[in-house]
Design a protein around this motif. Structure first.
Motif, short mmCIF file in Angstrom:
data_model
loop_
_atom_site.label_atom_id
_atom_site.label_comp_id
_atom_site.label_asym_id
_atom_site.label_seq_id
_atom_site.Cartn_x
_atom_site.Cartn_y
_atom_site.Cartn_z
N LYS A 44 0.85 -1.19 0.00
CA LYS A 44 0.00 0.00 0.00
C LYS A 44 0.88 1.24 0.00
O LYS A 44 1.95 1.25 0.58
CB LYS A 44 -0.89 0.01 1.25
CG LYS A 44 -1.83 -1.17 1.28
CD LYS A 44 -2.61 -1.20 2.57
CE LYS A 44 -3.46 -2.44 2.58
NZ LYS A 44 -4.07 -2.67 3.86
N GLY A 45 0.41 2.26 -0.66
CA GLY A 45 1.15 3.51 -0.69
C GLY A 45 2.23 3.51 -1.74
O GLY A 45 2.11 2.89 -2.79
N TYR A 46 3.31 4.21 -1.45
CA TYR A 46 4.40 4.43 -2.40
C TYR A 46 5.24 3.16 -2.57
O TYR A 46 5.61 2.52 -1.60
CB TYR A 46 5.28 5.58 -1.91
CG TYR A 46 6.40 5.93 -2.85
CD1 TYR A 46 6.15 6.64 -4.00
CD2 TYR A 46 7.69 5.52 -2.59
CE1 TYR A 46 7.17 6.95 -4.88
CE2 TYR A 46 8.72 5.83 -3.47
CZ TYR A 46 8.45 6.54 -4.61
OH TYR A 46 9.45 6.85 -5.48
N ILE A 47 5.55 2.81 -3.80
CA ILE A 47 6.44 1.68 -4.08
C ILE A 47 7.76 2.27 -4.56
O ILE A 47 7.82 2.91 -5.61
CB ILE A 47 5.83 0.74 -5.14
CG1 ILE A 47 4.53 0.15 -4.61
CG2 ILE A 47 6.83 -0.35 -5.50
CD1 ILE A 47 3.77 -0.69 -5.62
N LEU A 48 8.81 2.07 -3.79
CA LEU A 48 10.12 2.63 -4.08
C LEU A 48 10.76 1.88 -5.24
O LEU A 48 10.99 0.67 -5.15
CB LEU A 48 11.02 2.54 -2.84
CG LEU A 48 12.43 3.07 -2.97
CD1 LEU A 48 12.40 4.58 -3.16
CD2 LEU A 48 13.25 2.72 -1.75
N PRO A 49 11.05 2.58 -6.35
CA PRO A 49 11.74 1.90 -7.46
C PRO A 49 13.16 1.50 -7.06
O PRO A 49 13.81 2.19 -6.27
CB PRO A 49 11.78 2.97 -8.56
CG PRO A 49 10.80 4.01 -8.16
CD PRO A 49 10.69 3.95 -6.67
N ASN A 50 13.64 0.39 -7.58
CA ASN A 50 15.00 -0.07 -7.28
C ASN A 50 16.02 0.99 -7.70
O ASN A 50 15.97 1.50 -8.81
CB ASN A 50 15.31 -1.39 -8.00
CG ASN A 50 14.56 -2.54 -7.40
OD1 ASN A 50 14.18 -2.51 -6.23
ND2 ASN A 50 14.33 -3.57 -8.19
N GLY A 51 16.93 1.30 -6.80
CA GLY A 51 18.00 2.24 -7.10
C GLY A 51 17.59 3.71 -7.12
O GLY A 51 18.40 4.56 -7.50
N ALA A 52 16.38 4.02 -6.72
CA ALA A 52 15.91 5.41 -6.79
C ALA A 52 16.67 6.31 -5.83
O ALA A 52 17.08 7.42 -6.19
CB ALA A 52 14.42 5.49 -6.52
N LEU A 53 16.88 5.86 -4.60
CA LEU A 53 17.56 6.71 -3.61
C LEU A 53 19.01 6.96 -4.00
O LEU A 53 19.55 8.02 -3.68
CB LEU A 53 17.48 6.08 -2.22
CG LEU A 53 16.08 6.05 -1.59
CD1 LEU A 53 16.12 5.39 -0.23
CD2 LEU A 53 15.51 7.46 -1.48
N GLU A 54 19.63 6.01 -4.70
CA GLU A 54 21.02 6.21 -5.13
C GLU A 54 21.12 7.27 -6.23
O GLU A 54 22.19 7.83 -6.45
CB GLU A 54 21.61 4.89 -5.64
CG GLU A 54 21.86 3.86 -4.55
CD GLU A 54 20.60 3.12 -4.13
OE1 GLU A 54 19.64 3.03 -4.93
OE2 GLU A 54 20.57 2.65 -2.98
N GLN A 55 20.02 7.57 -6.91
CA GLN A 55 20.02 8.57 -7.97
C GLN A 55 19.85 9.99 -7.44
O GLN A 55 19.86 10.94 -8.21
CB GLN A 55 18.90 8.28 -8.97
CG GLN A 55 19.08 6.99 -9.73
CD GLN A 55 17.93 6.75 -10.69
OE1 GLN A 55 17.37 7.70 -11.24
NE2 GLN A 55 17.57 5.49 -10.89
N ILE A 56 19.67 10.11 -6.12
CA ILE A 56 19.44 11.43 -5.53
C ILE A 56 20.60 11.76 -4.59
O ILE A 56 20.57 11.39 -3.42
CB ILE A 56 18.09 11.47 -4.77
CG1 ILE A 56 16.96 11.06 -5.69
CG2 ILE A 56 17.86 12.85 -4.18
CD1 ILE A 56 15.65 10.86 -4.99
N PRO A 57 21.61 12.45 -5.07
CA PRO A 57 22.72 12.81 -4.19
C PRO A 57 22.35 14.04 -3.34
O PRO A 57 21.43 14.78 -3.65
CB PRO A 57 23.84 13.15 -5.17
CG PRO A 57 23.13 13.62 -6.40
CD PRO A 57 21.84 12.84 -6.45
N ILE A 58 23.10 14.23 -2.28
CA ILE A 58 22.94 15.44 -1.47
C ILE A 58 23.29 16.61 -2.37
O ILE A 58 24.28 16.60 -3.10
CB ILE A 58 23.88 15.41 -0.24
CG1 ILE A 58 23.59 14.17 0.63
CG2 ILE A 58 23.77 16.70 0.56
CD1 ILE A 58 22.19 14.11 1.19
N GLY A 59 22.44 17.64 -2.38
CA GLY A 59 22.63 18.81 -3.24
C GLY A 59 21.82 18.76 -4.51
O GLY A 59 21.81 19.72 -5.29
N ALA A 60 21.12 17.63 -4.76
CA ALA A 60 20.27 17.54 -5.96
C ALA A 60 19.10 18.51 -5.84
O ALA A 60 18.69 18.89 -4.75
CB ALA A 60 19.75 16.11 -6.14
N SER A 61 18.57 18.91 -6.97
CA SER A 61 17.46 19.86 -6.96
C SER A 61 16.14 19.16 -6.64
O SER A 61 16.00 17.95 -6.80
CB SER A 61 17.35 20.55 -8.32
OG SER A 61 16.89 19.62 -9.29
#
Length: 158
Positions: A44-61
C-alpha cells in the motif's frame, strides 16, 4: 459369445479407468484447495523503485527528486521543505486470516532554503521505535519527531 466377451472387456477397462481417475481427481481437488490457502502480500502507498535513492545525491534539486521519485505522499515545511513517501507492506498466511503489517516505511527527503537536497532518511519501525535505516539512528524529539509519529500511527492497522 464374442459380444459378451467384448462387453465384459470394455466394462473391465472402464472400471480400471475409474479406479485410476479417482485418486487423480482427489489430488487435483486437494491441490486446488491448498492453493487458495497460500500466503498473500499487500503493498500500500508508495512503491520505491530499485536504485531510486542512489540517484538522488545530497545537493540535488527538488525537480530532480520529483523526476526520480514522483509526487510525494505528503509535504511538510520544517526549516525548509520535506517530501514524505509513505508505504506499508502487509501479508496474511492464509486467505481467510486478517492481514498483519510486516513493514512500514516513510522516506523523507529534506531540502534547504534553496530547494536542494540536504538529507535523505528512510524511516521504519525497529523494536517499536521509529528508526532511520540510512543513518542507523532513532530521531530525537522535536519538530521532525512530532510529524513522523502521527504518520506511522495513521498507516498502521492497530
Amino acid at each position: 459369445m464374442s459380444i459378451s466377451i467384448e462387453r465384459s472387456r470394455r466394462d473391465g477397462l472402464r472400471a480400471m479407468a475409474r479406479r485410476r481417475l479417482g485418486p487423480a481427481l482427489a489430488l487435483a481437488l486437494l491441490g486446488a484447495g491448498l492453493s487458495a490457502c497460500t500466503s498473500e502480500q499487500f503493498q500500500k502507498g508508495y512503491i520505491l523503485p530499485n536504485g531510486a535513492l542512489e540517484q538522488i545525491p545530497i545537493g540535488a534539486s527538488q525537480d530532480q527528486v520529483l523526476i526520480v521519485m514522483g509526487t510525494p505522499s505528503t509535504v511538510a515545511t520544517l526549516n525548509g521543505e520535506v517530501f514524505y513517501y509513505i508505504s506499508q507492506r502487509a501479508e496474511r498466511p492464509v486467505a481467510f486470516m486478517p492481514q498483519k503489517v510486516v513493514d512500514q516505511r516513510v522516506i523523507a527527503i529534506y531540502f534547504d532554503q534553496n530547494r536542494q537536497v540536504r538529507r535523505i532518511a528512510n524511516y521504519g519501525m525497529q523494536d517499536g521505535k521509529i528508526f532511520d535505516f540510512i543513518s542507523r539512528t532513532t530521531p530525537t524529539s522535536g519538530q521532525e519527531m512530532s510529524y513522523l509519529a502521527p504518520l506511522f500511527r495513521l498507516i498502521s492497522f492497530r
